[in-house]
Design a protein around this motif. Structure first.
Motif, PDB file in Angstrom:
ATOM      1  N   GLN A 141      -9.588  -4.525   6.813  1.00  0.00           N
ATOM      2  CA  GLN A 141     -10.774  -5.134   7.357  1.00  0.00           C
ATOM      3  C   GLN A 141     -11.433  -5.674   5.597  1.00  0.00           C
ATOM      4  OE1 GLN A 141     -11.857  -4.817  10.003  1.00  0.00           O
ATOM      5  NE2 GLN A 141     -14.076  -5.744   9.630  1.00  0.00           N
ATOM      6  N   ALA A 142     -11.453  -4.883   5.118  1.00  0.00           N
ATOM      7  CA  ALA A 142     -11.813  -5.050   3.656  1.00  0.00           C
ATOM      8  C   ALA A 142     -11.647  -7.535   3.479  1.00  0.00           C
ATOM      9  CB  ALA A 142     -11.284  -5.140   1.815  1.00  0.00           C
ATOM     10  N   TYR A 143     -10.225  -7.124   3.276  1.00  0.00           N
ATOM     11  CA  TYR A 143     -10.006  -9.085   3.091  1.00  0.00           C
ATOM     12  C   TYR A 143     -10.197  -9.402   4.145  1.00  0.00           C
ATOM     13  CZ  TYR A 143      -6.755 -12.885   3.957  1.00  0.00           C
ATOM     14  OH  TYR A 143      -6.499 -14.420   4.266  1.00  0.00           O
ATOM     15  N   GLU A 144     -10.491  -8.975   5.941  1.00  0.00           N
ATOM     16  CA  GLU A 144     -11.160 -10.053   6.534  1.00  0.00           C
ATOM     17  C   GLU A 144     -12.384 -10.436   6.847  1.00  0.00           C
ATOM     18  OE1 GLU A 144      -9.692 -11.669   9.122  1.00  0.00           O
ATOM     19  OE2 GLU A 144      -7.467 -10.596   8.935  1.00  0.00           O
ATOM     20  N   LEU A 145     -12.937  -9.425   5.588  1.00  0.00           N
ATOM     21  CA  LEU A 145     -15.121 -10.028   5.066  1.00  0.00           C
ATOM     22  C   LEU A 145     -14.824 -10.063   4.119  1.00  0.00           C
ATOM     23  CD1 LEU A 145     -15.544  -6.190   6.599  1.00  0.00           C
ATOM     24  CD2 LEU A 145     -16.131  -8.022   7.603  1.00  0.00           C
ATOM     25  N   SER A 146     -14.145 -10.488   3.185  1.00  0.00           N
ATOM     26  CA  SER A 146     -13.783 -11.249   1.641  1.00  0.00           C
ATOM     27  C   SER A 146     -13.240 -12.367   1.761  1.00  0.00           C
ATOM     28  CB  SER A 146     -13.925 -10.806   0.785  1.00  0.00           C
ATOM     29  OG  SER A 146     -12.666 -10.055   0.775  1.00  0.00           O
ATOM     30  N   LYS A 147     -12.360 -12.262   2.446  1.00  0.00           N
ATOM     31  CA  LYS A 147     -10.508 -13.728   2.722  1.00  0.00           C
ATOM     32  C   LYS A 147     -10.390 -13.523   0.918  1.00  0.00           C
ATOM     33  CE  LYS A 147     -10.914 -14.541   6.494  1.00  0.00           C
ATOM     34  NZ  LYS A 147      -9.882 -14.248   7.280  1.00  0.00           N
ATOM     35  N   ASN A 148     -10.327 -12.393   0.455  1.00  0.00           N
ATOM     36  CA  ASN A 148     -10.438 -12.430  -1.004  1.00  0.00           C
ATOM     37  C   ASN A 148      -8.551 -11.967  -0.828  1.00  0.00           C
ATOM     38  OD1 ASN A 148      -8.659 -11.767  -3.841  1.00  0.00           O
ATOM     39  ND2 ASN A 148     -11.195 -11.368  -4.466  1.00  0.00           N
ATOM     40  N   PRO A 149      -7.363 -13.285  -1.426  1.00  0.00           N
ATOM     41  CA  PRO A 149      -5.439 -13.229  -1.084  1.00  0.00           C
ATOM     42  C   PRO A 149      -5.719 -11.615  -2.437  1.00  0.00           C
ATOM     43  CG  PRO A 149      -6.906 -14.803  -2.625  1.00  0.00           C
ATOM     44  CD  PRO A 149      -7.915 -14.418  -1.921  1.00  0.00           C
ATOM     45  N   ARG A 150      -5.993 -11.312  -3.687  1.00  0.00           N
ATOM     46  CA  ARG A 150      -6.261 -10.909  -4.673  1.00  0.00           C
ATOM     47  C   ARG A 150      -5.464  -9.271  -3.748  1.00  0.00           C
ATOM     48  NH1 ARG A 150      -7.792 -13.631  -8.232  1.00  0.00           N
ATOM     49  NH2 ARG A 150      -6.652 -14.004  -9.923  1.00  0.00           N
ATOM     50  N   VAL A 151      -6.653  -9.248  -2.026  1.00  0.00           N
ATOM     51  CA  VAL A 151      -7.061  -7.955  -1.836  1.00  0.00           C
ATOM     52  C   VAL A 151      -5.422  -7.605  -0.381  1.00  0.00           C
ATOM     53  CG1 VAL A 151      -8.179  -6.270   0.570  1.00  0.00           C
ATOM     54  CG2 VAL A 151      -9.541  -7.498  -1.489  1.00  0.00           C
ATOM     55  N   LEU A 152      -4.353  -8.785  -0.261  1.00  0.00           N
ATOM     56  CA  LEU A 152      -3.718  -8.764   0.249  1.00  0.00           C
ATOM     57  C   LEU A 152      -2.289  -8.167  -0.785  1.00  0.00           C
ATOM     58  CD1 LEU A 152      -3.318 -12.400   1.664  1.00  0.00           C
ATOM     59  CD2 LEU A 152      -3.535  -9.878   3.241  1.00  0.00           C
ATOM     60  N   PHE A 153      -2.409  -7.922  -2.021  1.00  0.00           N
ATOM     61  CA  PHE A 153      -1.618  -7.439  -2.808  1.00  0.00           C
ATOM     62  C   PHE A 153      -1.336  -5.015  -2.356  1.00  0.00           C
ATOM     63  CE2 PHE A 153       0.101  -4.886  -5.989  1.00  0.00           C
ATOM     64  CZ  PHE A 153       1.409  -5.713  -6.191  1.00  0.00           C
ATOM     65  N   ASN A 154      -2.559  -4.742  -1.713  1.00  0.00           N
ATOM     66  CA  ASN A 154      -2.451  -3.605  -1.367  1.00  0.00           C
ATOM     67  C   ASN A 154      -2.301  -2.877  -0.567  1.00  0.00           C
ATOM     68  OD1 ASN A 154      -3.461  -2.799  -3.895  1.00  0.00           O
ATOM     69  ND2 ASN A 154      -5.785  -2.289  -3.551  1.00  0.00           N
ATOM     70  N   VAL A 155      -2.485  -4.529   0.977  1.00  0.00           N
ATOM     71  CA  VAL A 155      -1.872  -4.382   2.198  1.00  0.00           C
ATOM     72  C   VAL A 155      -0.283  -4.415   2.326  1.00  0.00           C
ATOM     73  CG1 VAL A 155      -1.813  -5.825   4.140  1.00  0.00           C
ATOM     74  CG2 VAL A 155      -3.672  -5.428   3.312  1.00  0.00           C
ATOM     75  N   GLY A 156       0.457  -5.278   1.148  1.00  0.00           N
ATOM     76  CA  GLY A 156       1.508  -5.475   0.911  1.00  0.00           C
ATOM     77  C   GLY A 156       1.902  -3.413   0.732  1.00  0.00           C
ATOM     78  N   VAL A 157       1.569  -2.617  -0.133  1.00  0.00           N
ATOM     79  CA  VAL A 157       1.542  -1.644  -0.583  1.00  0.00           C
ATOM     80  C   VAL A 157       1.836  -0.813   0.218  1.00  0.00           C
ATOM     81  CG1 VAL A 157       1.238   0.368  -2.060  1.00  0.00           C
ATOM     82  CG2 VAL A 157       1.027  -2.144  -3.227  1.00  0.00           C
ATOM     83  N   ALA A 158       0.600  -1.459   1.333  1.00  0.00           N
ATOM     84  CA  ALA A 158       0.358  -0.326   2.353  1.00  0.00           C
ATOM     85  C   ALA A 158       1.773  -0.002   3.526  1.00  0.00           C
ATOM     86  CB  ALA A 158      -0.307  -0.093   3.340  1.00  0.00           C
ATOM     87  N   GLU A 159       1.664  -1.479   3.765  1.00  0.00           N
ATOM     88  CA  GLU A 159       3.280  -1.426   4.165  1.00  0.00           C
ATOM     89  C   GLU A 159       4.399  -0.775   3.652  1.00  0.00           C
ATOM     90  OE1 GLU A 159       3.383  -2.680   7.903  1.00  0.00           O
ATOM     91  OE2 GLU A 159       1.518  -3.683   8.343  1.00  0.00           O
ATOM     92  N   LYS A 160       4.555  -1.252   2.221  1.00  0.00           N
ATOM     93  CA  LYS A 160       6.120  -0.831   1.654  1.00  0.00           C
ATOM     94  C   LYS A 160       6.171   1.097   2.474  1.00  0.00           C
ATOM     95  CE  LYS A 160       6.234   0.644  -1.642  1.00  0.00           C
ATOM     96  NZ  LYS A 160       6.505   2.268  -1.995  1.00  0.00           N
ATOM     97  N   ASN A 161       5.412   1.933   1.830  1.00  0.00           N
ATOM     98  CA  ASN A 161       5.217   2.562   1.787  1.00  0.00           C
ATOM     99  C   ASN A 161       5.276   3.595   3.280  1.00  0.00           C
ATOM    100  OD1 ASN A 161       5.005   3.503  -1.009  1.00  0.00           O
ATOM    101  ND2 ASN A 161       2.921   3.043  -0.961  1.00  0.00           N
ATOM    102  N   LEU A 162       4.968   2.599   4.067  1.00  0.00           N
ATOM    103  CA  LEU A 162       5.090   2.700   5.790  1.00  0.00           C
ATOM    104  C   LEU A 162       6.508   2.621   5.958  1.00  0.00           C
ATOM    105  CD1 LEU A 162       1.651   1.296   7.445  1.00  0.00           C
ATOM    106  CD2 LEU A 162       2.873   3.852   7.014  1.00  0.00           C
ATOM    107  N   GLY A 163       7.412   1.706   5.051  1.00  0.00           N
ATOM    108  CA  GLY A 163       8.899   1.621   5.678  1.00  0.00           C
ATOM    109  C   GLY A 163       8.826   0.384   6.586  1.00  0.00           C
ATOM    110  N   HIS A 164       7.983   0.042   6.433  1.00  0.00           N
ATOM    111  CA  HIS A 164       7.493  -1.898   6.934  1.00  0.00           C
ATOM    112  C   HIS A 164       7.683  -2.329   5.147  1.00  0.00           C
ATOM    113  CE1 HIS A 164       4.795   0.288   9.893  1.00  0.00           C
ATOM    114  NE2 HIS A 164       5.735   0.631  10.337  1.00  0.00           N
ATOM    115  N   TYR A 165       9.269  -2.996   5.576  1.00  0.00           N
ATOM    116  CA  TYR A 165       8.959  -3.875   4.273  1.00  0.00           C
ATOM    117  C   TYR A 165       9.149  -5.214   4.428  1.00  0.00           C
ATOM    118  CZ  TYR A 165      11.632   0.265   2.307  1.00  0.00           C
ATOM    119  OH  TYR A 165      12.095   1.728   2.642  1.00  0.00           O
TER     120      TYR A 165
END
Length: 412
Positions: A82-106
């Protein structure tokens, strides 16, 4: 701890903390909680990602950080997105990737890291790009690809009940290493599925869809035209010739199907039949040539009137015969009567009767009536003169010879 790690990503130099979380996790991907050393901020570095966000985007970021610190990765991922959709800041995607990794969604984590590289091109520092690339390479050790082939187009394809697209699937699907269930689903067909156990890094599966609708064989013969178009329930299914019948299938159901054959200049032939399981349907459709003419009968009153059809004299008083199907103009004429005309539509193979009653034209009949009256009166006067004239009367001679003046007659 992750709030400090992720919130302190400053420019291209403040990512080591979260990178440590990722790198340690890659060594043992099943471990979701790691307690890395906090990366201390260095002087003269750019603002952190959180400091660059404002308004609702900042609120969503802070919420995600709080959830991540409690290992609530589902909620953290949603808030980061949601933060990324509102800001379109590509650096936010890094934390989305970390969350996916921790969910096992490699595979999903790899996708988000690749998106950050693509969208942040020209904005990311070289060490940031290197860090992301390293993370991708590390995660790729724990993913596999599955090539999926489906026998029917337009089927929805699922991997572990997550839709990955519709057939045909042009590119292999990336999944985490392990066992997976692949399923294809399409209306009117029984779902097809297959399993992979994860022992191969790039397995391929084929899914064949089978119809769940029972059908029976249909054979349609035609008599009459050389070739005819065959329809079942109004839908074109093929052609049949006098030597080669149509052969196909139709759905088994309690309601009857309508079978029809159509050909130019022939009357369409139809027949209905019920399709039963295991019982083939054999139908013969006979087509008759379509008539191009109709019959017309014209009578006149009074008799003796001339009959014209489409400008051609056809007879008098009564005419009967074939005409081309369509509209024809009938004109009836007779001296002393008003002309009569009428447009008549003659259907194919049908008969039309037309009766023409003419009205007398009294304006034209006055002249012969007047002439006849004058002749009758004149004849009567002459008769009276010869009867009453004296026998011994002599003509009176005029004074202007050679003219002779007779005895004056009665004036009328």
């Amino acid at each position: 701890m992750l709030d400090a790690l992720t919130d302190n990503r400053r420019g291209g130099h403040a990512r080591r903390g979260i990178a440590l979380v990722l790198s340690l996790s890659l060594v043992a991907p099943t471990v979701m909680v790691v307690n890395p050393t906090v990366a201390h901020a260095q002087p003269k570095r750019p603002k952190s990602v959180g400091d660059l966000l404002t308004g609702e985007a900042k609120k969503q970021w802070d919420t995600a950080i709080a959830l991540a610190s409690r290992n609530q990765w589902d909620g953290a991922r949603a808030a980061f997105l949601q933060a990324y959709e509102l800001s379109k800041n590509p650096r936010v995607l890094f934390n989305v990737g970390v969350a996916e990794k921790n969910l096992g969604h490699y595979p999903q984590a790899i996708d988000y890291f690749k998106r950050e590289l693509a969208e942040g091109k020209g904005q990311l520092a070289p060490d940031e790009e290197a860090e992301i690339s390293t993370a991708i390479v590390g995660l790729e050790k724990y993913v596999m690809t599955i090539a999926i082939d489906v026998s029917e187009p337009g089927a929805k394809v699922y991997v572990d009940d997550i839709e990955v697209g519709s057939s045909p699937i042009k590119h292999p699907v990336t999944v985490a290493i392990g066992s997976h269930r692949i399923r294809a689903s399409k209306a009117g067909s029984v779902d097809a599925q297959a399993y992979v156990d994860g022992k191969e890094r790039n397995p391929a599966v084929s899914l064949k869809l089978e119809s769940n609708v029972k059908t029976t064989r249909v054979n349609v013969n035609v008599i009459g035209p050389k070739s005819a178009l065959i329809k079942i329930d109004g839908r074109e299914v093929g052609t049949a010739t006098s030597s080669q019948p149509y052969s196909g299938v139709t759905e088994v159901r309690p309601d009857p199907h309508e079978f029809s054959a159509e050909a130019p200049d022939y009357v369409t032939s139809r027949q209905v039949a019920i399709a039963r399981d295991g019982e083939p349907i054999n139908i013969t459709l006979q087509l008759s040539q379509e008539q191009s003419k109709g019959k017309l009968l014209v009578t006149t009153q009074p008799a003796g009137a001339t009959i014209e059809i489409d400008g051609k004299p056809m007879g008098a008083s009564k005419w009967e015969g074939p005409v081309d199907a369509g509209t024809h103009q009938i004109v009836v004429k007779k001296s002393g009567y008003y002309q009569w005309s009428y447009d008549v539509e003659v259907p194919r193979g049908a008969e039309r009767t037309v009766s023409a009653s003419l009205n007398e034209d009294r304006n034209t009949s006055f002249v012969p009536w007047l002439i006849g009256t004058v002749l009758v009166v004149g004849a009567s006067a002459a008769a009276i003169y010869f009867v009453t004239r004296p026998k011994d009367e002599e003509p009176v001679r005029g004074t202007l010879p050679p003219f002779t003046v007779g005895t004056p007659s009665v004036r009328f």
